[in-house]
Design a protein around this motif. Structure first.
Motif, PDB file in Angstrom:
ATOM      1  N   VAL A   1      12.787 -12.723   3.376  1.00 21.88           N
ATOM      2  CA  VAL A   1      11.869 -11.727   2.798  1.00 21.88           C
ATOM      3  C   VAL A   1      12.479 -11.181   1.512  1.00 21.88           C
ATOM      4  O   VAL A   1      13.621 -10.707   1.517  1.00 21.88           O
ATOM      5  CB  VAL A   1      11.610 -10.560   3.778  1.00 21.88           C
ATOM      6  N   LYS A   2      11.729 -11.259   0.415  1.00 19.55           N
ATOM      7  CA  LYS A   2      12.183 -10.729  -0.871  1.00 19.55           C
ATOM      8  C   LYS A   2      11.179  -9.696  -1.380  1.00 19.55           C
ATOM      9  O   LYS A   2       9.974  -9.888  -1.233  1.00 19.55           O
ATOM     10  CB  LYS A   2      12.327 -11.854  -1.903  1.00 19.55           C
ATOM     11  N   VAL A   3      11.708  -8.624  -1.975  1.00 20.26           N
ATOM     12  CA  VAL A   3      10.847  -7.560  -2.484  1.00 20.26           C
ATOM     13  C   VAL A   3      11.333  -7.131  -3.870  1.00 20.26           C
ATOM     14  O   VAL A   3      12.524  -6.868  -4.063  1.00 20.26           O
ATOM     15  CB  VAL A   3      10.844  -6.331  -1.539  1.00 20.26           C
ATOM     16  N   TRP A   4      10.411  -7.078  -4.830  1.00 22.11           N
ATOM     17  CA  TRP A   4      10.676  -6.539  -6.155  1.00 22.11           C
ATOM     18  C   TRP A   4       9.799  -5.294  -6.345  1.00 22.11           C
ATOM     19  O   TRP A   4       8.589  -5.356  -6.086  1.00 22.11           O
ATOM     20  CB  TRP A   4      10.305  -7.541  -7.253  1.00 22.11           C
ATOM     21  N   ILE A   5      10.381  -4.192  -6.800  1.00 19.42           N
ATOM     22  CA  ILE A   5       9.604  -2.971  -7.043  1.00 19.42           C
ATOM     23  C   ILE A   5       9.862  -2.483  -8.467  1.00 19.42           C
ATOM     24  O   ILE A   5      11.014  -2.225  -8.848  1.00 19.42           O
ATOM     25  CB  ILE A   5       9.942  -1.860  -6.026  1.00 19.42           C
ATOM     26  N   TYR A   6       8.800  -2.369  -9.244  1.00 17.21           N
ATOM     27  CA  TYR A   6       8.880  -1.898 -10.627  1.00 17.21           C
ATOM     28  C   TYR A   6       8.623  -0.391 -10.654  1.00 17.21           C
ATOM     29  O   TYR A   6       7.591   0.081 -10.213  1.00 17.21           O
ATOM     30  CB  TYR A   6       7.853  -2.633 -11.482  1.00 17.21           C
TER      31      TYR A   6
ATOM     32  N   LYS B   1       5.019   1.444  -9.814  1.00 23.49           N
ATOM     33  CA  LYS B   1       4.108   0.918 -10.842  1.00 23.49           C
ATOM     34  C   LYS B   1       3.788  -0.553 -10.622  1.00 23.49           C
ATOM     35  O   LYS B   1       2.888  -1.097 -11.264  1.00 23.49           O
ATOM     36  CB  LYS B   1       4.721   1.130 -12.220  1.00 23.49           C
ATOM     37  N   GLY B   2       4.532  -1.173  -9.733  1.00 22.26           N
ATOM     38  CA  GLY B   2       4.274  -2.575  -9.403  1.00 22.26           C
ATOM     39  C   GLY B   2       5.167  -3.012  -8.266  1.00 22.26           C
ATOM     40  O   GLY B   2       6.288  -2.513  -8.121  1.00 22.26           O
ATOM     41  N   ILE B   3       4.685  -3.929  -7.446  1.00 17.17           N
ATOM     42  CA  ILE B   3       5.478  -4.442  -6.321  1.00 17.17           C
ATOM     43  C   ILE B   3       5.095  -5.884  -6.025  1.00 17.17           C
ATOM     44  O   ILE B   3       3.911  -6.239  -6.060  1.00 17.17           O
ATOM     45  CB  ILE B   3       5.322  -3.553  -5.063  1.00 17.17           C
ATOM     46  N   LYS B   4       6.109  -6.681  -5.760  1.00 12.13           N
ATOM     47  CA  LYS B   4       5.888  -8.078  -5.379  1.00 12.13           C
ATOM     48  C   LYS B   4       6.662  -8.337  -4.085  1.00 12.13           C
ATOM     49  O   LYS B   4       7.849  -8.014  -3.990  1.00 12.13           O
ATOM     50  CB  LYS B   4       6.379  -9.019  -6.476  1.00 12.13           C
ATOM     51  N   THR B   5       5.990  -8.895  -3.084  1.00 12.46           N
ATOM     52  CA  THR B   5       6.630  -9.235  -1.820  1.00 12.46           C
ATOM     53  C   THR B   5       6.481 -10.730  -1.570  1.00 12.46           C
ATOM     54  O   THR B   5       5.443 -11.309  -1.897  1.00 12.46           O
ATOM     55  CB  THR B   5       6.013  -8.449  -0.642  1.00 12.46           C
ATOM     56  N   GLN B   6       7.515 -11.332  -1.007  1.00 10.23           N
ATOM     57  CA  GLN B   6       7.489 -12.773  -0.738  1.00 10.23           C
ATOM     58  C   GLN B   6       8.130 -13.079   0.610  1.00 10.23           C
ATOM     59  O   GLN B   6       9.175 -12.523   0.949  1.00 10.23           O
ATOM     60  CB  GLN B   6       8.237 -13.529  -1.838  1.00 10.23           C
ATOM     61  N   VAL B   7       7.489 -13.947   1.365  1.00  9.51           N
ATOM     62  CA  VAL B   7       8.022 -14.417   2.649  1.00  9.51           C
ATOM     63  C   VAL B   7       8.115 -15.930   2.587  1.00  9.51           C
ATOM     64  O   VAL B   7       7.156 -16.603   2.195  1.00  9.51           O
ATOM     65  CB  VAL B   7       7.131 -13.978   3.834  1.00  9.51           C
TER      66      VAL B   7
ATOM     67  N   PHE C   1       0.831  -1.208   0.000  1.00 11.08           N
ATOM     68  CA  PHE C   1       0.000   0.000   0.000  1.00 11.08           C
ATOM     69  C   PHE C   1       0.870   1.264   0.000  1.00 11.08           C
ATOM     70  O   PHE C   1       0.636   2.190  -0.781  1.00 11.08           O
ATOM     71  CB  PHE C   1      -0.929  -0.005   1.218  1.00 11.08           C
ATOM     72  N   ASN C   2       1.896   1.287   0.851  1.00  6.63           N
ATOM     73  CA  ASN C   2       2.778   2.455   0.946  1.00  6.63           C
ATOM     74  C   ASN C   2       3.575   2.669  -0.342  1.00  6.63           C
ATOM     75  O   ASN C   2       3.777   3.807  -0.778  1.00  6.63           O
ATOM     76  CB  ASN C   2       3.748   2.297   2.124  1.00  6.63           C
ATOM     77  N   ALA C   3       4.027   1.564  -0.963  1.00  9.00           N
ATOM     78  CA  ALA C   3       4.823   1.662  -2.194  1.00  9.00           C
ATOM     79  C   ALA C   3       3.983   2.172  -3.361  1.00  9.00           C
ATOM     80  O   ALA C   3       4.422   3.046  -4.117  1.00  9.00           O
ATOM     81  CB  ALA C   3       5.429   0.301  -2.537  1.00  9.00           C
ATOM     82  N   MET C   4       2.777   1.641  -3.508  1.00 10.19           N
ATOM     83  CA  MET C   4       1.902   2.083  -4.605  1.00 10.19           C
ATOM     84  C   MET C   4       1.483   3.538  -4.411  1.00 10.19           C
ATOM     85  O   MET C   4       1.353   4.297  -5.370  1.00 10.19           O
ATOM     86  CB  MET C   4       0.673   1.178  -4.692  1.00 10.19           C
TER      87      MET C   4
ATOM     88  N   GLY D   1       0.024  -4.527  -9.271  1.00 12.11           N
ATOM     89  CA  GLY D   1       0.564  -3.756 -10.386  1.00 12.11           C
ATOM     90  C   GLY D   1       1.296  -4.665 -11.362  1.00 12.11           C
ATOM     91  O   GLY D   1       1.075  -5.872 -11.412  1.00 12.11           O
ATOM     92  N   ARG D   2       2.225  -4.082 -12.144  1.00 16.14           N
ATOM     93  CA  ARG D   2       2.979  -4.848 -13.151  1.00 16.14           C
ATOM     94  C   ARG D   2       4.349  -5.245 -12.613  1.00 16.14           C
ATOM     95  O   ARG D   2       4.931  -4.548 -11.800  1.00 16.14           O
ATOM     96  CB  ARG D   2       3.171  -3.997 -14.414  1.00 16.14           C
ATOM     97  N   MET D   3       4.866  -6.384 -13.112  1.00 14.94           N
ATOM     98  CA  MET D   3       6.202  -6.825 -12.757  1.00 14.94           C
ATOM     99  C   MET D   3       6.834  -7.531 -13.964  1.00 14.94           C
ATOM    100  O   MET D   3       6.914  -8.756 -14.037  1.00 14.94           O
ATOM    101  CB  MET D   3       6.143  -7.773 -11.551  1.00 14.94           C
ATOM    102  N   PRO D   4       7.312  -6.752 -14.957  1.00 13.32           N
ATOM    103  CA  PRO D   4       7.887  -7.348 -16.179  1.00 13.32           C
ATOM    104  C   PRO D   4       9.322  -7.834 -15.944  1.00 13.32           C
ATOM    105  O   PRO D   4      10.287  -7.110 -16.177  1.00 13.32           O
ATOM    106  CB  PRO D   4       7.837  -6.189 -17.180  1.00 13.32           C
ATOM    107  N   LEU D   5       9.488  -9.062 -15.473  1.00 16.01           N
ATOM    108  CA  LEU D   5      10.804  -9.575 -15.084  1.00 16.01           C
ATOM    109  C   LEU D   5      11.740  -9.802 -16.271  1.00 16.01           C
ATOM    110  O   LEU D   5      12.953  -9.813 -16.100  1.00 16.01           O
ATOM    111  CB  LEU D   5      10.633 -10.883 -14.304  1.00 16.01           C
TER     112      LEU D   5
END
Length: 226
Positions: A199-204, A148-154, A140-143, A172-176
């Motif tokens: 904990v892994k985080v990807w932010i587009y 434009k996109g965020i993926k979080t993984q635990v 929520f805070n990132a958007m 959102g989008r995550m064009p890897l």
């Protein structure tokens, strides 16, 4: 394939840059590499409260430049730069460099810095906050901050159950696989009562071409106003 390739390593020289910039021969390569690891480990552990995002190292002959990007740079700088002076002395002992320079910059938007977001989620998990709540709050805070996109993984023994598993949330989008995409990546560990959680985080943050267009438009607007 997109799940197996590091998003930063895949785009080195395209949208991302190296965190260490130096050249040496084969004999001194491993020694120099381990010096970089020592520097990063020491700074991360000593200034954990500062929220350090990246540590960039440059070497030119016997000169060493260390650039620290932190959410709270005041902790690293100290009163009248006392902490920086002390850090210069410690780094000169850790390395063979005769001249050490430390620069500290502030991370302007910590909400869209993947490393800081990952560390924040890990801290909440250590405080026994629900993993879904921690991830949703970070998303929520990132958007809201403009991602434009965020993926979080635990991953790990989530909730203390016997069987380890992974849970992730994407918004959102995550064009890897798109090389021009600017994707920030962060990893942190949460040391809980039941074990370690990863904990892994990807932010587009958009495409490189779009970012260049925005810079050009901003420059034109500034010239028109002046």
């Amino acid at each position: 394939m997109g799940q197996k390739v590091h998003p930063v390593g895949l785009r080195l020289g395209i949208t991302s840059d190296w965190q260490s910039k130096w050249y040496t021969d084969k004999k001194n390569y491993s020694k120099t590499l381990h010096e970089d690891i020592k520097i990063r480990k020491f700074i991360k552990e000593k200034y954990k409260a500062a929220g350090i995002s990246k540590i960039q190292i440059e070497r030119l002959g016997e000169k060493l430049r260390v650039k620290i990007l932190a959410a709270r740079p005041g902790i690293v700088i100290g009163r009248k730069g006392a902490e920086v002076e002390e850090l210069n002395k410690v780094l000169s002992l850790l390395t063979d460099a005769k001249e050490v320079t430390v620069n500290v910059d502030e991370v302007k938007n910590p909400e869209i810095d993947a490393q800081l977001v990952a560390e924040d989620i890990a801290l909440q998990l250590e405080r026994r906050v629900s993993h879904r709540r921690a991830m949703k709050r970070a998303i929520f805070n990132a958007m809201k901050a403009g991602a434009k996109g965020i993926k979080t993984q635990v991953g790990g023994r989530i909730g203390g159950i016997d069987l380890a598993r992974k849970e992730w949330i994407l918004e959102g989008r995550m064009p890897l696989q798109t090389l021009r995409a600017i994707i920030d990546y962060g990893y942190a560990r949460a040391y809980t009562k039941y074990g370690i959680l990863g904990v892994k985080v990807w932010i587009y943050k958009g495409d490189k071409l779009e970012a260049q267009k925005e810079e050009v438009l901003n420059k034109i607007e500034e010239e028109l106003h002046t």
